[in-house]
Design an enzyme around this catalytic site. Structure first.
Site, short mmCIF file in Angstrom:
data_model
loop_
_atom_site.label_atom_id
_atom_site.label_comp_id
_atom_site.label_asym_id
_atom_site.label_seq_id
_atom_site.Cartn_x
_atom_site.Cartn_y
_atom_site.Cartn_z
N GLY A 22 0.62 -1.49 0.24
CA GLY A 22 0.06 0.01 -0.41
C GLY A 22 0.63 1.53 0.17
CE LYS A 23 6.38 0.24 -0.97
NZ LYS A 23 6.01 -1.36 -1.58
CD GLU A 33 11.20 -15.34 15.55
OE1 GLU A 33 11.74 -14.41 16.37
OE2 GLU A 33 11.93 -15.72 14.53
CG ASP A 75 18.15 -16.83 14.87
OD1 ASP A 75 18.22 -15.50 14.91
OD2 ASP A 75 17.48 -17.87 15.01
P1 ADP Z 1 2.70 -0.99 -3.38
O1 ADP Z 1 3.00 0.53 -3.46
O2 ADP Z 1 3.01 -0.62 -1.55
O3 ADP Z 1 3.58 -2.13 -3.63
P2 ADP Z 1 0.33 0.11 -4.19
O4 ADP Z 1 -0.16 0.65 -3.39
O5 ADP Z 1 -0.05 -0.11 -5.11
O6 ADP Z 1 1.06 -1.25 -2.89
O7 ADP Z 1 -0.94 -1.36 -3.66
C1 ADP Z 1 -1.80 -2.02 -4.39
C2 ADP Z 1 -3.41 -1.86 -4.23
O8 ADP Z 1 -3.08 -3.15 -2.52
C3 ADP Z 1 -3.41 -0.29 -3.34
O9 ADP Z 1 -4.66 -0.63 -4.53
C4 ADP Z 1 -4.51 -1.18 -2.80
O10 ADP Z 1 -6.11 -2.13 -3.51
C5 ADP Z 1 -4.56 -2.72 -1.82
N1 ADP Z 1 -4.06 -2.27 -0.84
C6 ADP Z 1 -2.80 -2.01 -0.77
N2 ADP Z 1 -2.58 -2.38 1.07
C7 ADP Z 1 -3.62 -1.96 1.25
C8 ADP Z 1 -4.10 -1.36 2.57
N3 ADP Z 1 -2.77 -1.47 3.39
N4 ADP Z 1 -5.26 -0.84 3.12
C9 ADP Z 1 -6.17 -1.05 1.94
N5 ADP Z 1 -5.91 -2.03 0.76
C10 ADP Z 1 -5.02 -1.61 -0.20
ZN ZN Z 2 15.31 -16.38 15.21
#
Ligand code: ADP
Ligand code: ZN
Length: 671
Positions: free
Chosen positions: A249-250, A468, A542
């Site tokens: 979700g970046k 862990e 480890d």
């Molecule tokens: P990244 O840029 O980290 O590779 P994206 O932002 O492109 O990932 O995420 C791809 C899709 O995954 C988003 O469009 C969304 O639909 C879904 N997604 C990822 N993380 C989340 C989150 N935390 N909450 C809701 N949807 C998410």
């Molecule tokens: Zn370990």
């Protein structure tokens, strides 16, 4: 790898790329071809060895004139040649061929010793009556033509070059010249109010990621109300780096920042900058920033920044990738170039911050790093809830169960599950999407993911939890081990699980501290052996750390009883010689083995003593996937010792630094 269901990402790109495909202007191509052909024709026409002409020595030329064959004599002073056109009745005498082969006006050509000599000779022949015509001279317009034709190809090349450069340089002007002339333009996707791909993403759409959201919240504030900060003399940050595995979700987070602050959003992938033409990357960076400044305040999002931002090669001799480096340099220049408060904020995403060039991470550039990790159980539940919104689900659907069934899934994977489930339900002609559809979708996606990401079986999950919990139990119960903050079994990077510690702020480390830490590190493997009956590859990291540590303690720090107070540290990295004897080498090996074996036994003994607590901890981990110091305290009771750091920080230690103590899942190639 980007997720497959990020619809707006697949949307057509705006402005220069969208709409009708620009035509290549063929007129130019024709002009160039015509010129080249023309040039070749003229050049060839001059050769003087055609069927209707013949090169002869000057004396032979004189003979022909004396024999009265000459019809017309044309000399060229500049070339130093003379052409004698032959009288029709003598053509056969000169060329030994009929008129039909030679043409009507054949000539012989000869080099002249000098213009004066030729003049003299022709005049004498005229007086003798051998030649009745006039001697004419061909003048210099010929020379001009020659120069022109020689320079012509060069002119064409220059013209074409200028032409392309105009297209590359500023992206302005001739936009109908086809794609290759537009290479210098940034390929950024622009999302803004009123644009057709406007999609208002807000924090509501980002599930989980609480700490990341909190950090970017500040950026939203900056964009919304810059005056509040600048009035106090604060500087608005220029950039932040979102670090985390793909699909977490970046991009979504960056979009949400733009959505919350209600500003335009430029999105581009790092690999879009890199093209096979030299100079294009840098030009695209310039273009992107120019566009962004026009739209300020706004956000630039650069996905996969490692494509351009990888550390520059230190060694100039190695060649390196000049194009990528010049792109990176341009990026750095642009980031320094625009004023701090110009309202352009750059967010970049990568899943490997460690390979980025240090210059990118310096103050005033991407000086903030925001970690975006794979979601844990509760976060996965939240992500499911977001993506279930548009889906017609069965009312008995248990979201909790779905979250439990998807350990190790990223947000994108979960979005995929929801979509897939809806498709499966539709295929079966159902009115709503039920549990079986979701489980079928999970199965399908696990099948597809197996090789790509870590998806755990129940059995594996239990093993990792035991491992862990082993670390946690021991570090909690040893006086000098680092205080624990959090333990997870959510896969992260190449690690299957992790325990975070708060390292002590200390300048020197005592032997007791090192031994306690070694014992805690071995606790993972020890727990596996004791409670699962077999050992796994998960402890490789480890073991590597422990071995290095033990070697350092014995060979460098003089901490073993049999080799006290000796340091065999070799400062000279080019020396392959060991600074000790064969016998000492053997002794070091023995001591390393002994030290590790001792600590391993100690770990096993302690784990047996604390067996109940350890198992309770492991249970809790399987159930919740993340546990914190409080949970451990709940099980084992308060630690009787407080560390110096904890004292300094007071009751509530902040997780400022984290140290990973992880189980590598993959067998790194044995090199
Ligand atoms: P990244 O840029 O980290 O590779 P994206 O932002 O492109 O990932 O995420 C791809 C899709 O995954 C988003 O469009 C969304 O639909 C879904 N997604 C990822 N993380 C989340 C989150 N935390 N909450 C809701 N949807 C998410
Ligand atoms: Zn370990």
């Amino acid at each position: 790898m980007e997720s497959q269901n990020n619809t707006s990402q697949n949307a057509p790109r705006p402005s220069n790329q969208r709409g009708k495909k620009p035509k290549v202007n063929f007129t130019w191509v024709y002009v160039v071809i015509a010129c080249v052909l023309g040039y070749l024709f003229f050049k060839g026409g001059d050769a003087g060895s055609n069927a209707n002409s013949k090169n002869v020595p000057y004396t032979e030329f004189k003979q022909y004139v004396q024999q009265g064959y000459a019809n017309k004599i044309v000399a060229s002073k500049d070339e130093g040649t003379v052409k004698m056109y032959v009288k029709p009745e003598h053509i056969r005498d000169v060329f030994l061929q009929g008129v039909d082969q030679t043409g009507k006006h054949p000539y012989v050509q000869a080099e002249i010793p000098s213009a004066d000599k030729l003049d003299e000779f022709v005049t004498s022949q005229q007086e003798l009556g051998n030649f009745t015509g006039e001697l004419t001279y061909k003048r210099s317009n010929d020379t001009f033509m020659q120069i022109f034709w020689n320079l012509f190809p060069l002119l064409i090349i220059i013209a074409v070059w200028i032409f392309i450069m105009r297209g590359v340089g500023h992206g302005g002007g001739i936009s109908s010249m086809g794609n290759i002339f537009n290479v210098g333009r940034s390929r950024a996707q622009l999302v803004e109010k009123g644009s057709e791909n406007e999609s208002k993403v807000t924090f509501k759409d980002v599930a989980g990621q609480a700490s990341a959201k909190q950090e970017v919240q500040e950026i939203v504030e900056f964009l919304k109300n810059p005056k509040k900060f600048t009035d106090l003399g604060g500087k608005i940050p220029k950039g932040a780096l979102l670090v985390g595995p793909p699909g977490t979700g970046k991009t979504l987070l960056a979009k949400a920042v733009a959505g919350e602050a209600d500003v335009p959003f430029f999105s581009m992938s790092g690999s879009d900058f890199v093209e096979m033409f030299v100079g294009v990357g840098a030009s695209r960076v310039r273009d992107l920033f120019r566009q962004a400044k026009e739209k300020s305040p706004c956000i630039i999002f650069i996905d996969e920044i490692d494509a351009v931002g990888r550390a520059r090669s230190r060694n100039a001799m190695m060649g390196g990738n000049d194009e990528r480096e010049s792109t990176l340099n341009q990026l750095l220049t642009e980031m320094d170039g625009f004023g701090t408060n110009s309202g352009v904020i750059i967010l970049a995403a990568t899943n490997r911050a460690d390979i980025l060039d240090k210059a990118l991470l310096r103050a005033g550039r991407f000086d903030r790093q925001i970690h975006v990790d794979l979601p844990d159980l509760n976060e996965r539940k939240a992500v499911f809830k977001v993506h279930l919104r548009p889906i017609k689900v069965d009312e008995h659907l248990d979201v909790d169960l779905l979250a439990r069934q998807t350990p190790g899934f990223s947000g994108a994977d979960i979005a995929n599950v929801c979509n897939e489930a809806a498709l499966i339900a539709a295929r079966h002609g159902k009115g709503s999407v039920g549990k079986e559809d979701f489980l079928a979708a999970v199965d399908r996606i696990v099948g597809g993911l197996e090789k790509k990401t870590k998806v755990m079986t129940e059995e594996e999950k239990r093993t990792i939890a035991l491992h862990e919990a082993g670390h946690a139990t021991i570090s909690w119960n040893l006086q000098y081990a680092n205080p624990l903050i959090k333990v997870t079994i959510v896969p992260r990077g190449r690690a299957l699980g992790a325990a975070w510690y708060l390292p002590e702020e200390r300048q020197i480390t005592t032997r007791e501290q090192m031994l306690d830490e070694m014992c805690a590190t071995l606790g993972g493997r020890a727990a596996e052996e004791l409670f699962t009956g077999h050992i796994s590859s998960g402890a490789m990291n480890d073991l590597e750390r422990v071995t290095k540590q033990a070697y350092g303690m014995i060979a460098y720090m003089g901490m073993s009883d049999r080799l006290p107070n000796l340091c065999y540290y070799n400062n000279d990295e080019y020396s392959w010689q060991r600074p000790y004897s064969e016998a000492t080498a053997e002794l070091i090996d023995q001591e390393v083995k002994r030290m590790i074996a001792e600590q391993y036994d100690r770990a096993k003994k302690l784990l047996m003593e604390k067996k109940e607590g350890h198992n309770a901890l492991a249970e809790l981990l399987v159930e919740r996937e993340v546990i914190y110091a409080e949970d451990v305290e709940h099980i084992f009771g308060k630690r009787p010792w407080t560390s110096r750091t904890e004292e300094l920080l007071g009751e509530d230690p902040l997780p400022t630094t984290k140290e990973e103590n992880e189980a590598s899942s993959e067998q790194t190639s044995a090199s």
